[in-house]
Design a protein around this motif. Sequence first.
Motif, PDB file in Angstrom:
ATOM      1  N   UNK A 149     -72.033 -66.990  28.373  1.00  7.57           N
ATOM      2  CA  UNK A 149     -71.159 -66.300  29.331  1.00  7.57           C
ATOM      3  C   UNK A 149     -70.601 -65.016  28.725  1.00  7.57           C
ATOM      4  N   UNK A 150     -70.314 -65.035  27.428  1.00  2.00           N
ATOM      5  CA  UNK A 150     -69.802 -63.824  26.767  1.00  2.00           C
ATOM      6  C   UNK A 150     -70.795 -62.675  26.911  1.00  2.00           C
ATOM      7  N   UNK A 155     -69.366 -66.902  15.366  1.00  2.00           N
ATOM      8  CA  UNK A 155     -68.674 -65.983  16.271  1.00  2.00           C
ATOM      9  C   UNK A 155     -67.809 -64.971  15.531  1.00  2.00           C
ATOM     10  N   UNK A 156     -67.187 -65.402  14.427  1.00  2.00           N
ATOM     11  CA  UNK A 156     -66.187 -64.560  13.788  1.00  2.00           C
ATOM     12  C   UNK A 156     -66.655 -63.860  12.505  1.00  2.00           C
ATOM     13  N   UNK A 157     -67.625 -64.461  11.826  1.00  2.00           N
ATOM     14  CA  UNK A 157     -67.937 -63.994  10.482  1.00  2.00           C
ATOM     15  C   UNK A 157     -69.354 -63.441  10.313  1.00  2.00           C
ATOM     16  N   UNK A 158     -70.176 -63.495  11.348  1.00  2.00           N
ATOM     17  CA  UNK A 158     -71.568 -63.074  11.170  1.00  2.00           C
ATOM     18  C   UNK A 158     -71.898 -61.868  12.044  1.00  2.00           C
ATOM     19  N   UNK A 216     -73.032 -60.382  19.678  1.00  2.00           N
ATOM     20  CA  UNK A 216     -72.848 -61.114  20.932  1.00  2.00           C
ATOM     21  C   UNK A 216     -71.632 -60.584  21.681  1.00  2.00           C
ATOM     22  N   UNK A 217     -70.517 -60.448  20.985  1.00  2.00           N
ATOM     23  CA  UNK A 217     -69.294 -60.006  21.656  1.00  2.00           C
ATOM     24  C   UNK A 217     -69.344 -58.517  21.987  1.00  2.00           C
ATOM     25  N   UNK A 239     -67.638 -60.746  27.198  1.00  2.00           N
ATOM     26  CA  UNK A 239     -66.925 -60.089  26.109  1.00  2.00           C
ATOM     27  C   UNK A 239     -65.785 -60.857  25.489  1.00  2.00           C
ATOM     28  N   UNK A 240     -65.366 -61.992  26.080  1.00  2.00           N
ATOM     29  CA  UNK A 240     -64.213 -62.719  25.552  1.00  2.00           C
ATOM     30  C   UNK A 240     -64.422 -64.211  25.719  1.00  2.00           C
TER      31      UNK A 240
END
Length: 429
Positions: A74-75, A292-295, A301-302, A373-374
């Motif tokens: 969905x992001x 999601x946060x570190x790669x 993706x975001x 995006x979120x």
Amino acid sequence: MSDASQATTQTKRSFVQSLELDMRLMGMIGAFILIAVAFNFITGGNFLSPRNIFNLTIQTVSVAIMATGMVFVIVTRHIDLSVGAVLAICSAIMAMTQARWLPGLGIDLGSPLIAPIAILIGLAVGTLIGAFNGWLIGYQGIPAFIVTLGGFLIWRYAGWYLTQGQTIAPLNETFILFGGSEGTLGEALSWVVGILAAIAAVYGVWAARQSRIRHEFPTKPLWAEFSLAGIAVVAILGFVATLNAYSIPKGKLRRMFEARGEVMPDGFTQGHGLPISVLILILVAVVMTIVARKTRLGRYIFATGGNPDAAELSGINTRLLTVKVFAIMGFLCALSAVVAQARLQSHANDIGTLDELRVIAAAVIGGTALSGGAGTIYGAILGALIMQSLTSGMGMVGVDSPLQNIVVGAVLVFAVWIDIQYRKRTGIK
């Protein structure tokens, strides 16, 4: 407004600002607590009993695992309507591998090779189906809605033909352990895992503070850091204590002792502890959060979800990214098939029915923006827990299944409306 009331308001604001709480997350946690307390009152304390919490936990795992993948889908401004059907075809293949194909090759159902072979085949099939969906969407330009709607119709009935419409059982005993109802860690090992998780939570808070200091970012007051760490520790250890409080039935304990050639002592009791399926969900949550946060993949993706055109102009291969995202989704569908099939201890033709709607609803209720995006992994898992709590609670008080679906649908629409209002007020797009 008087000086006293102004001072009180400022104190409350400074307290919230000091903790730097995610207010959307706090709202979801508040909603979950409200649901749990209300159903616990209506059911006379049964909803929050150790037995029901254990059942609620293992029932949530399958949808929650897929919901973490749906966040990425969905992001990136896509949708996947085929997750329940992909789960079904992977379940059918794994069941046939265990009960028909490998025994046909002379490998006994009780062989230790059965479970790993079946799981690897299922994961490979799910990943390939997901990658194929991504290729059709990314490289052939077919809308995700159409591709996955076709998959919704194709894969479930492909599984039906594969099993000739039959329920496939029995399954390998080792495989069944992944469902959670039979596979648990026991009390002692659960406490070890719980203590390690609590230490990891405290370390995470400390490491985040040190990172802020190194980069000269503002930090929370020490009391705020200790408060958040303390809440995390209490929640983790309380969860473990609750699951340990759910005792294994005497008959099952007696059979366990007899299988070892022993006699169960009089008055002996033993708690279930953490289900293996919950450990799988925790591992998936940690890995997906790191991705999601570190790669680089997570950042792509975001970034693509926030502005696909800008992402492509900046050099991101958005078509290959789409293949990767849907391959991850397919892999997680297959992993959910392992958990769901093992919990049911058979493959049934209706396995995963309506899971696509539950998974999308969990991601959206968890704060994933349909505009892209979120989204957060922990939000999707909490959304799945809220959905299952509503279903379980309504089932306990005798609400008819059609009315349950009406309530869940209403909650989904209400959650999206709340998210829209929140974004308008905070300026988040």
